[in-house]
Design a protein around this motif. Structure first.
Motif, short mmCIF file in Angstrom:
data_model
loop_
_atom_site.label_atom_id
_atom_site.label_comp_id
_atom_site.label_asym_id
_atom_site.label_seq_id
_atom_site.Cartn_x
_atom_site.Cartn_y
_atom_site.Cartn_z
N GLN A 36 92.49 2.84 39.16
CA GLN A 36 93.39 2.92 40.33
C GLN A 36 92.58 2.66 41.59
N ASN A 37 91.39 3.25 41.65
CA ASN A 37 90.46 2.95 42.73
C ASN A 37 89.21 2.36 42.11
N PRO A 38 89.12 1.03 42.11
CA PRO A 38 87.97 0.39 41.44
C PRO A 38 86.62 0.78 42.06
N HIS A 39 86.66 1.33 43.27
CA HIS A 39 85.40 1.71 43.92
C HIS A 39 85.01 3.15 43.62
N PHE A 40 85.81 3.82 42.78
CA PHE A 40 85.58 5.25 42.56
C PHE A 40 84.13 5.58 42.19
N PHE A 41 83.59 4.84 41.21
CA PHE A 41 82.22 5.16 40.76
C PHE A 41 81.21 4.93 41.88
N ALA A 42 81.35 3.81 42.58
CA ALA A 42 80.42 3.50 43.67
C ALA A 42 80.59 4.50 44.81
N ASP A 43 81.84 4.87 45.08
CA ASP A 43 82.10 5.84 46.15
C ASP A 43 81.39 7.16 45.87
N GLN A 44 81.38 7.56 44.60
CA GLN A 44 80.69 8.82 44.27
C GLN A 44 79.22 8.77 44.68
N LEU A 45 78.58 7.63 44.40
CA LEU A 45 77.15 7.52 44.73
C LEU A 45 76.94 7.57 46.24
N GLU A 46 77.83 6.89 46.96
CA GLU A 46 77.74 6.93 48.43
C GLU A 46 77.89 8.35 48.93
N GLU A 47 78.87 9.06 48.35
CA GLU A 47 79.13 10.42 48.79
C GLU A 47 77.92 11.32 48.52
N ASN A 48 77.29 11.11 47.37
CA ASN A 48 76.08 11.90 47.06
C ASN A 48 75.03 11.71 48.15
N ASP A 49 74.87 10.46 48.56
CA ASP A 49 73.91 10.17 49.64
C ASP A 49 74.32 10.88 50.92
N ARG A 50 75.61 10.77 51.22
CA ARG A 50 76.10 11.40 52.46
C ARG A 50 75.85 12.91 52.45
N LEU A 51 76.02 13.48 51.27
CA LEU A 51 75.83 14.93 51.16
C LEU A 51 74.36 15.30 51.03
N GLY A 52 73.51 14.28 51.01
CA GLY A 52 72.07 14.55 50.91
C GLY A 52 71.64 15.04 49.54
N LEU A 53 72.44 14.73 48.51
CA LEU A 53 72.07 15.16 47.17
C LEU A 53 71.01 14.24 46.59
N LYS A 54 70.04 14.82 45.98
CA LYS A 54 69.00 14.01 45.35
C LYS A 54 69.60 13.33 44.12
N GLN A 55 69.58 12.03 44.12
CA GLN A 55 70.12 11.33 42.95
C GLN A 55 69.22 10.15 42.58
N GLY A 56 69.45 9.61 41.42
CA GLY A 56 68.64 8.49 40.94
C GLY A 56 69.04 7.18 41.59
N SER A 57 68.91 6.13 40.86
CA SER A 57 69.19 4.80 41.38
C SER A 57 70.66 4.63 41.74
N LYS A 58 70.93 3.66 42.59
CA LYS A 58 72.31 3.32 42.95
C LYS A 58 72.55 1.87 42.54
N PRO A 59 72.71 1.64 41.26
CA PRO A 59 72.83 0.25 40.80
C PRO A 59 74.18 -0.35 41.16
N PHE A 60 74.26 -1.65 41.06
CA PHE A 60 75.55 -2.34 41.15
C PHE A 60 76.37 -1.90 39.95
N ILE A 61 77.60 -1.50 40.21
CA ILE A 61 78.46 -1.02 39.11
C ILE A 61 79.47 -2.10 38.74
N ASN A 62 79.36 -2.56 37.50
CA ASN A 62 80.27 -3.58 36.99
C ASN A 62 81.50 -2.87 36.42
#
Lengths: 662, 662
Positions: free
Chosen positions: A231-257
């Protein structure tokens, strides 16, 4: 727990020696072997399923991960994000084995394992050892790769199997608690995550749990996960962006196919098989099941379109699916290269279950035809005849030189390794093989279908009336099927017997009376009145030279041989080196053979030709064409599933067939 | 600088309209276009040459990198480690163009560029913008990937070309200073680095510089780099470990595949073509040249073994090399898949130069045969007929559906992009095409060889005696070659004229007198006595159906068409979709044609058949075999180099050939 069975899973006892052998292997070899793997015991060589330095191979560490999550040990998580599922599949395999034959020691082992899961599960029901141990801040926050639901899906399936085998609710409680945790965190409501997991599995598990319990919650959750996907094709990528915004330590942010994840558009709008093959068939099975129970025609129609696209345009003749290692994925219509494919064992198992799910809601033998093709070929080829070695990738053409010498083919193993760093396939086989009887029959409200010709006995009830159906087969030169029905009442029982496309000239005798086998949607129907009836079916088992659609480039001018349910192949051991220089010219004869390694098998023998490697070639690579020179050569074909059990060598399914000249 | 010419590079003026067209395109399109690219000017779309997110495509930044290194600008390095070489190749291309026709504006541009290089070069001669700008601590410390020598190799070649075109020493001074820096840092002496670069190139450039100057230093350095390669297979990995030990900040420490770098064993022990194809042929060319000048028989023998392995077992019929995108590499004998190959334009250029190098020391037309095959097919297919679009990968079979839909084939582009993120190929073409005359003749101490049938004029001196050789050709139905020799003295001149394998029934007339064309090692010899002699050669230009060695699986039952120097292919534009359904059944005729896009070309036309896509197939993927139905179909073939210049579509070199039935 609310336990209101929707539909009793019919009890099927498999008596067939072919399948009993596999069930024995699972019980005696695979389950104890995998237990040792899960516990990092023994001298086990773990192989990566393809050429990728990032794949963990050192050890399994699965039980250790759970112990750390439970606070019983210290340390870090090791292995894949999705490795918890290895243990869940082991439990399911063990439970399915228990269903065949009780084994108190195994029950104790499972109970101890459940205790470990209970200890590892958090109070709110969360359970995923990687995130519990190493990244609690990222729980449900990297769904594109986390496999959190995928693992819980396998937990659910394990719990169902354990309940069916023992009647115990204990693991179902763990599963239900995990589901409750997911329900608490996901959905449309404010503050919840409106999305789903990158790897489908939980949806089909929830459908199965709904069928077991009748609890609508589970079906609703499956429907929600299917509806929110794409429904929202950006959902997975949005999660990674949000993690960054929240300052959460996370791994790589790859291109999501998102095509890889089947999350680029709503699932009901997906009508071709795209992306990761296993994910696709797992999703489609859930679409079929959820659509069926929810009477959501759109979902069912989409599932059927996907199924048709697979079997009409994107499936190997073995039933294998996935034309490329890159993304372990489908590619495009008629693209079926025989030496590059993936044909993962798990994907074949998924196609079996997907087809079985559609058969439940639509009586048509086309589904059973595919179930049979997949089961007898691409699924069991995943396991060596010793029960100790496995394929992840099931190729249609193998040259050990290519596997070793061309990195494009390094994922195509020429022999079965004993275990994989990514160990999804062997335990998937281990849970499926003991439950093979489940596919032999389909019990519907108004009829019972006999789908697969597996010696077995069905004991079932329909509206309070008990009945038994036994099927026994002989597949010698002529095929003979004996079906015995016993009932406790005189009420009519409508039995549909699949007449396989390979059964020629079928003759049916019901209660001593020869009848015309009228076929409807691939089944011939017998309405059983008396309390005990015998049905005899005789037929010729066709040996066919199959050809592929002309747009399948790789198979142009070639044929694949099939006898009954089994597809055939040539091996170097029987036919010498350079299989591609062979062509089929004459008629094909079956040869019944008892082989020390291959067991009792039917080989096929045929007259053929071998193109001669003329001396004149010497060091030339190209020359002005001369007519090829050939010598007669007797060709031997063995059932595809049995290849790779002898010494290392070439294997080939498709063989050149000279066109007749008019 | 010590300037003692070993051997005057003969001056060859190309008059051939076919090649003049390419030279014009280089001068008028490529050189100005690339200049804009290097300067980040204009609206240029940069494409990655394969599916890899790490390949820079945003801009070139090459000139900017040099300005930053020179202290004229601030900022960081951008782009590949080896991008300096883009500029060096541009200079070489521009210089080679100047050699054809003087152009003061271009000289000024080059002089300004040289000034920039002088400014960027450090006092000790070091020059590599990435390490100067972003990682000075790692100079010469990550040789597996640094391309520091590779770039200096191209600087040397640019300097040689500029010197040959203008007589200027200015760029040679920069090159010599860079070489001196390398000499100061590398070698057996205590404190020096005893190793070499991951990407060979400097070795062959040093041989060329030795041939230009006679300075033994250069030849010795090449010999050292060849000798040290593979002596310690851990050299590259050891460097990374040492960096860690020294606490130097460095990037990743990947697994180093020493076969990829041809550094797993001493080069003189390497007798097959392994690893990265471009690196291999660059190295082998240096082995041939260094071995020849140093009279190191072991090196020459190894080079010849590698060459034989390529042309007898690992080369496509187009002359393309590299069977896989993974590592852009050779695979194993007879492994030549037509739809997966790499066949990089740079590798083809390398094979041309490698063959040319061997021809210098061994008179055998087999080398010229390969030079011709590569030049007329796999090299020029790298460039569109508009001079503005380029292939990195030169496939033998293209289906736009596959390129878009199967990631295993995503590197196979169905149309030529205008520029690449990794821009090695287009400038490599730009420097090679203006210098094509260099391959037409080989001047030896005791003979002159005429290798390639390119209209041209050689003006040379041998031991003080000047002579001119002109060749002119007509390639209509019959081939006709006119060779005019003019000498300033009556001393004998031994001229070897290559009789190509495709020239049938050659008749030779020397000074009006018909002579038997006796052929020795593929050349027919004429000893020219008088001051002016005319030689006429007539022959039939063969149209051949080539077949590949039977162990080349991909080509079984197929043929590739060739006429004269040109290999042919089919395109969808002429033959419709589904080229794989076509087969060749009848005789082949040439058709001389003037095409608006393709220019004056000779097409081939033949009777063939098209397998019909019967309606009965509908939604079936497999069926019991029926005899294929075909309809007659006229087939059109165009020269391979000219494919992909019209609309998007399929292309195929190899076509099914029905075996005759006896």
């Amino acid at each position: 727990m609310n336990r209101q069975m929707l539909q009793q899973q019919p009890e099927v006892t498999v008596t067939d020696s072919f399948w009993r052998h596999y069930m024995q292997l699972v019980k005696e070899e695979m389950i104890p072997f995998q237990w040792d793997v899960l516990n990092d015991r023994g001298d086990i060589i773990i192989e990566s399923e393809r050429d990728d330095a990032t794949i963990p191979t050192e050890k399994s560490h699965v039980i250790e991960n759970f112990k750390i999550a439970a606070g019983l040990k210290e340390g870090n998580h090791y292995g894949w994000l999705f490795q918890d599922s290895d243990l869940y599949k082991w439990i399911e395999a063990a439970a399915n084995t228990l269903a065949i034959e009780k084994d108190q020691a195994l029950i104790t082992q499972i109970e101890e394992t459940i205790a470990l899961l209970e200890a590892a599960q958090e109070d709110d029901g969360y359970l995923s050892t990687y995130y519990q141990i190493d990244a609690p801040q990222l729980k449900f926050r990297r769904l594109f790769e986390s496999h959190e639901f995928y693992c819980i899906g396998h937990l659910i399936e394990a719990a169902i199997a354990y309940n069916e085998a023992t009647g115990s609710d204990r693991l179902l409680q763990v599963a239900d608690k995990a589901i409750a945790c997911i329900e608490a965190n996901f959905g449309k409501a404010e503050g919840k995550i409106d999305g789903t997991d990158g790897h489908q599995e939980i949806e089909l598990a929830l459908v199965r749990l709904y069928e077991l319990t009748g609890n609508q919650r589970y079906l609703d959750l499956s429907a929600y996960f299917l509806a929110v996907r794409g429904q929202n094709p950006h959902f997975f990528a949005d999660q990674l962006e949000e993690n960054d915004r929240l300052g959460l330590k996370q791994g790589s942010k790859p291109f999501i196919n998102t095509v890889y994840h089947q999350a680029d558009k709503p699932v009901s709008e997906q009508d071709t098989a795209r992306g990761h093959a296993v994910r696709l068939v797992y999703m489609a099975q859930a679409m079929a099941g959820t659509g069926h129970h929810k009477q959501d025609e759109k979902l069912v129609v989409a599932a059927k379109k996907i199924w048709s696209n697979i079997v009409q345009k994107r499936m190997y003749v073995t039933g294998g699916i996935g034309s490329t290692v890159r993304g372990e994925a489908f590619t495009y219509d008629y693209d079926l290269p025989n030496d590059l494919m993936y044909c993962e064992t798990c994907a074949a198992i998924g196609l079996l279950n997907f087809s079985n799910e559609l058969l439940k809601s639509e009586t048509d033998s086309k589904y059973a035809d595919i179930m049979e093709r997949v089961l007898y070929n691409s699924i069991i080829s995943g396991m060596a005849l010793d029960g100790k070695h496995f394929f992840y990738v099931n190729p249609l053409e193998v040259d050990p030189l290519a596997s070793a010498g061309n990195p494009d083919k390094s994922h195509v193993k020429a022999t079965r390794p004993s275990w994989f760093g990514c160990a999804c396939c062997p335990p998937n086989l281990a849970r499926t093989l003991p439950a093979v009887g489940r596919y032999a029959f389909t019990q519907k409200a108004d009829e019972v279908l006999l789908n697969l010709f597996i010696d077995s006995e069905l004991v079932a009830e329909q509206e309070g009336k008990a009945y038994t159906i036994r099927q026994n087969h002989t597949f010698s030169e002529t095929g003979k099927t004996l079906i015995t029905v016993e009932k406790t009442s005189s009420e009519l029982l409508r039995l549909g017997i699949r007449i396989p496309y390979w059964a020629e000239n079928p003759l049916i005798i019901v209660a001593g009376e020869a009848a015309v086998a009228e076929i409807s949607n691939g089944y011939t129907y017998v309405t059983v009145k008396s309390e005990s009836t015998e049905i005899e079916l005789t037929y010729t088992i066709a040996i066919s030279e199959l050809e592929a659609h002309p747009l399948v480039k790789a198979d142009k001018g070639k044929v694949a041989l099939q006898r009954g349910s089994f597809l055939y192949c040539m091996e170097e051991q029987d036919n010498g080196k350079h299989l591609h220089l062979l062509s089929l010219t004459g008629a094909i004869q079956p040869r019944f053979q008892s082989d020390q390694i291959l067991g009792d098998i039917v080989c096929l023998e045929a007259e053929g030709e071998l193109q001669v490697l003329e001396d004149e070639w010497q060091d030339k690579l190209y020359r002005v064409r001369q007519e090829p020179q050939s010598v007669p050569k007797k060709l031997t074909f063995i059932p595809y599933y049995s290849w790779g059990n002898r010494s290392l060598g070439e294997m080939q399914v498709w063989i050149d067939k000279e066109a007749a000249h008019v």
